[in-house]
Design an enzyme around this catalytic site. Sequence first.
Site, PDB file in Angstrom:
ATOM      1  N   GLY A  94       0.527  -5.000   0.705  1.00  0.00           N
ATOM      2  CA  GLY A  94      -0.594  -5.072  -0.242  1.00  0.00           C
ATOM      3  C   GLY A  94      -0.207  -5.740  -1.547  1.00  0.00           C
ATOM      4  CD  GLU A 100      -2.799  -7.437   2.413  1.00  0.00           C
ATOM      5  OE1 GLU A 100      -2.382  -6.289   2.160  1.00  0.00           O
ATOM      6  OE2 GLU A 100      -3.633  -7.671   3.297  1.00  0.00           O
ATOM      7  CD  GLU A 135       1.034  -5.542   5.527  1.00  0.00           C
ATOM      8  OE1 GLU A 135       1.774  -6.459   5.978  1.00  0.00           O
ATOM      9  OE2 GLU A 135       0.419  -5.626   4.464  1.00  0.00           O
ATOM     10  CB  ALA A 158      -0.891  -0.007   1.225  1.00  0.00           C
TER      11      ALA A 158
HETATM   12  N1  COA Z   1       4.568   3.179  -0.502  1.00  0.00           N
HETATM   13  C1  COA Z   1       4.997   4.345  -1.011  1.00  0.00           C
HETATM   14  N2  COA Z   1       6.184   4.502  -1.587  1.00  0.00           N
HETATM   15  C2  COA Z   1       6.998   3.435  -1.651  1.00  0.00           C
HETATM   16  C3  COA Z   1       6.641   2.183  -1.138  1.00  0.00           C
HETATM   17  C4  COA Z   1       5.360   2.074  -0.533  1.00  0.00           C
HETATM   18  N3  COA Z   1       4.893   0.922  -0.056  1.00  0.00           N
HETATM   19  N4  COA Z   1       7.663   1.322  -1.320  1.00  0.00           N
HETATM   20  C5  COA Z   1       8.620   2.013  -1.949  1.00  0.00           C
HETATM   21  N5  COA Z   1       8.227   3.289  -2.147  1.00  0.00           N
HETATM   22  C6  COA Z   1       8.971   4.378  -2.791  1.00  0.00           C
HETATM   23  C7  COA Z   1      10.083   4.892  -1.910  1.00  0.00           C
HETATM   24  O1  COA Z   1       9.581   5.821  -0.974  1.00  0.00           O
HETATM   25  C8  COA Z   1      10.994   5.511  -2.937  1.00  0.00           C
HETATM   26  O2  COA Z   1      10.440   6.747  -3.343  1.00  0.00           O
HETATM   27  P1  COA Z   1      11.379   8.069  -3.481  1.00  0.00           P
HETATM   28  O3  COA Z   1      12.384   7.681  -4.532  1.00  0.00           O
HETATM   29  O4  COA Z   1      10.430   9.132  -3.908  1.00  0.00           O
HETATM   30  O5  COA Z   1      12.001   8.252  -2.126  1.00  0.00           O
HETATM   31  C9  COA Z   1      10.848   4.551  -4.124  1.00  0.00           C
HETATM   32  O6  COA Z   1       9.619   3.874  -3.937  1.00  0.00           O
HETATM   33  C10 COA Z   1      11.946   3.512  -4.211  1.00  0.00           C
HETATM   34  O7  COA Z   1      11.988   2.821  -2.976  1.00  0.00           O
HETATM   35  P2  COA Z   1      13.310   2.659  -2.081  1.00  0.00           P
HETATM   36  O8  COA Z   1      12.875   2.407  -0.662  1.00  0.00           O
HETATM   37  O9  COA Z   1      14.228   3.802  -2.323  1.00  0.00           O
HETATM   38  O10 COA Z   1      13.927   1.333  -2.733  1.00  0.00           O
HETATM   39  P3  COA Z   1      14.924   0.311  -2.011  1.00  0.00           P
HETATM   40  O11 COA Z   1      15.406  -0.592  -3.097  1.00  0.00           O
HETATM   41  O12 COA Z   1      15.908   0.995  -1.167  1.00  0.00           O
HETATM   42  O13 COA Z   1      13.982  -0.544  -1.014  1.00  0.00           O
HETATM   43  C11 COA Z   1      12.005  -1.773  -0.398  1.00  0.00           C
HETATM   44  C12 COA Z   1      12.968  -1.366  -1.540  1.00  0.00           C
HETATM   45  C13 COA Z   1      10.846  -2.534  -1.052  1.00  0.00           C
HETATM   46  C14 COA Z   1      12.727  -2.691   0.589  1.00  0.00           C
HETATM   47  C15 COA Z   1      11.498  -0.527   0.328  1.00  0.00           C
HETATM   48  O14 COA Z   1      11.039   0.390  -0.644  1.00  0.00           O
HETATM   49  C16 COA Z   1      10.389  -0.786   1.299  1.00  0.00           C
HETATM   50  O15 COA Z   1      10.630  -1.302   2.387  1.00  0.00           O
HETATM   51  N6  COA Z   1       9.152  -0.409   0.930  1.00  0.00           N
HETATM   52  C17 COA Z   1       8.010  -0.506   1.804  1.00  0.00           C
HETATM   53  C18 COA Z   1       7.550  -1.934   1.948  1.00  0.00           C
HETATM   54  C19 COA Z   1       6.359  -1.996   2.903  1.00  0.00           C
HETATM   55  O16 COA Z   1       6.475  -1.755   4.087  1.00  0.00           O
HETATM   56  N7  COA Z   1       5.195  -2.344   2.357  1.00  0.00           N
HETATM   57  C20 COA Z   1       3.987  -2.480   3.126  1.00  0.00           C
HETATM   58  C21 COA Z   1       3.200  -1.237   3.083  1.00  0.00           C
HETATM   59  S1  COA Z   1       1.698  -1.394   4.029  1.00  0.00           S
END
Ligand code: COA
Length: 260
Positions: free
Chosen positions: A111, A114, A134, A66
């Site tokens: 999400g 999911e 989450e 999400a």
């Molecule tokens: N929602 C909003 N933005 C997200 C996102 C999410 N779930 N996951 C990644 N992004 C965005 C980041 O904020 C970043 O944006 P920016 O460049 O404007 O700062 C971009 O996507 C790239 O992500 P980044 O975190 O820089 O990549 P990474 O390779 O370092 O890490 C992940 C990848 C997947 C490990 C990391 O993005 C992450 O942990 N995301 C969230 C996962 C999560 O908790 N999901 C459940 C949500 S309820």
Amino acid sequence: MDYQNLLVADRGAVRTITINRPDKLNALNLRTLQELDAAFRAAREDAAVRVIVLAGSGEKAFVAGADIAELATLSPIDAQAFSRAGQILMRGIERTNKPVIARIQGFALGGGMELAMSCHLRIASEKAKLGQPEINLGVIPGFGGTQRLARLAGRSAALELCLLGTTIDAARGQALGVLNRVVPADRLDAEVDTVADQLAAAAPVALAGILDAVTVGADCPMDAALEFETQAFALCCSTADMREGTQAFLQKRKAEFAGR
Ligand code: COA
């Protein structure tokens, strides 16, 4: 509906719906949930579509969850609406009477996992990473993850993944029964195409019967589920495709299913 966050493309009877926010790792904001709902509705209603592939654009992610920027601002009332929008979308995908394949090349988190679990089959690259993180944000899965993960992988794995927020690799995802197939990254598209083509050539009424019986039956007592299966089986026997399939076998030739 004009899509801002989706790409839709047809290859024969296979429709591919691609979530196209690669700069945000295809995170699901409300707009994207609404667009997916419209795109799946359109695919369900289009008789020319026999199989749906759901994908995320870019190399890194199917869907990284999400949209956390949007999540951060939700009031409890907004959160109810957001959760329900995701649940209605994903139940609709699960209840689609055509096979839906998730193509998972990278992260399928929160999400995203999911969403993948609401599809009927999940084909992944060896580079895929799955998880329900989450808990690290102080919330729980809100698009059906607590229920679908427990049903797909069992209560023990569901509790482990949701309580610890652990990210797992594709091999563990396959061992848990979440992923159907895992292939090297450069073979992912070929594998998805092969499976999609096989399903596109199959008898649609029989495919729908299997999807209905497995999904609806899972929520019914055994006798009701078996009765449902009997009726779906009998419906297949009213189709031209059933006559074609059985005759083709008896005549030692390949069946050509017309979808009638
Ligand atoms: N929602 C909003 N933005 C997200 C996102 C999410 N779930 N996951 C990644 N992004 C965005 C980041 O904020 C970043 O944006 P920016 O460049 O404007 O700062 C971009 O996507 C790239 O992500 P980044 O975190 O820089 O990549 P990474 O390779 O370092 O890490 C992940 C990848 C997947 C490990 C990391 O993005 C992450 O942990 N995301 C969230 C996962 C999560 O908790 N999901 C459940 C949500 S309820």
